[in-house]
Motif scaffolding. Structure first.
Motif, short mmCIF file in Angstrom:
data_model
loop_
_atom_site.label_atom_id
_atom_site.label_comp_id
_atom_site.label_asym_id
_atom_site.label_seq_id
_atom_site.Cartn_x
_atom_site.Cartn_y
_atom_site.Cartn_z
N GLU A 95 0.86 -1.22 0.12
CA GLU A 95 0.37 0.05 0.12
C GLU A 95 1.03 1.37 -0.06
N ARG A 96 0.50 2.21 -1.06
CA ARG A 96 1.50 3.41 -1.09
C ARG A 96 0.86 4.73 -0.54
N GLN A 97 -0.25 4.54 -0.23
CA GLN A 97 -0.98 5.70 0.53
C GLN A 97 -0.62 5.65 1.95
N PRO A 98 -0.12 6.94 2.43
CA PRO A 98 0.61 6.82 4.04
C PRO A 98 -0.62 6.46 4.83
N HIS A 133 -2.07 2.97 4.74
CA HIS A 133 -1.13 2.10 5.12
C HIS A 133 -1.13 2.07 6.64
N ALA A 166 -1.88 -1.31 8.91
CA ALA A 166 -0.96 -1.43 9.86
C ALA A 166 -1.73 -1.76 11.17
N LYS A 171 5.04 -0.82 2.91
CA LYS A 171 4.66 0.42 2.50
C LYS A 171 5.51 0.87 1.15
#
Length: 259
Positions: A119-122, A125, A129, A152
């Motif tokens: 997943e790249r969107q902080p 993510h 998590a 990430k």
């Protein structure tokens, strides 16, 4: 695309809140009901929507809909499992390039596959998590969570060893509002926008898959990159496009009983 400003902490600020705020460049405030914000309750992280009745969005692998799906969703008969080629004797390692809230990845892991979630969107993510952390200490979900790993990264830039199956569920332009549009999808459209590089992600997926690529699409959507799949599994509202590279015959993968 909407940018969050606040990390809400309704209780005392702790080290987790401080670390998250620093990592995500958010301001910590006591209350912020009028803005889209990330909220920490002391027990879980959630995405808060202002002036809406839909409630906060969070990742929950422990109870509710996800546990019902694991127990009563149809097992290997589920469309996502069929599309990815899973069976009791065929449990490929899966790379989920666009994990989102992780639901499809969790289902595949519940059936026995090892799944890497990307997943790249902080913010997304961080939600994922948090959900995995709670699942890892839950009696109901702990064993499944152990088969999940989270990365990430931008999936288009991944440099990984090939996975047997690569799964891709890119964000598509939002449809007209209806009762069928889930609140999580509304959240993602507000926060993330769409995956305009979906065609590039398909090319990358085909590079990383040793056996097949599976793309989840709306029922009437065009094929990614105008590339016709080997076959499609079509349901009431969506479909799975399957790009077969080689056979996934039993005996080539780890089975559920370790054979």
């Amino acid at each position: 695309m909407v940018t969050l400003r606040h990390l809400i902490n309704a209780e005392e600020q702790d080290s987790l809140v401080s670390e998250l705020a620093a990592e995500l460049a958010l301001e910590v405030v006591a209350q912020s009901e009028d803005e889209l914000a990330l909220r920490w309750s002391g027990e879980r992280l959630s995405l808060h929507f202002p002036q809406q009745q839909q409630g906060d969005v969070f990742v929950d692998f422990v109870g509710g809909a996800m546990q019902y799906r694991v127990k009563h969703g149809g097992g290997f008969g589920q469309a996502v499992a069929k599309a990815c080629g899973l069976s009791p004797r065929v449990l490929p390692k899966v790379l989920d390039m666009t994990a989102g809230l992780g639901r499809d990845g969790f289902v595949l892991a519940s059936l026995g596959s090892e799944v890497t979630l990307v997943e790249r969107q902080p913010i997304v993510h961080a939600l994922l998590a948090d959900g995995l952390k709670r699942a890892s200490v839950s009696e109901e979900a702990q064993a499944i969570a152990q088969r999940l790993s989270l990365v990430k990264a931008d999936a288009s830039e991944l440099a990984l060893q090939p996975f047997e199956v690569v799964y891709l569920d890119p964000m598509f332009p939002e449809r007209k509002k209806s009762a069928a549009v889930k609140k999580e999808m509304t959240a993602f459209h507000q926060l993330v926008g769409t995956d305009d590089d979906a065609d590039i992600l398909l090319t990358k997926a085909l590079e990383l898959a040793s056996h097949r690529v599976v793309v989840k699409r709306p029922k009437g959507a065009p094929f990614l990159a105008n590339r016709k799949p080997s076959q499609s599994l079509t349901g009431k509202s969506g479909r799975f496009d399957i790009y077969a590279i080689r056979s996934m015959a039993p005996g080539k993968f780890r089975s559920s009983d370790g054979e």
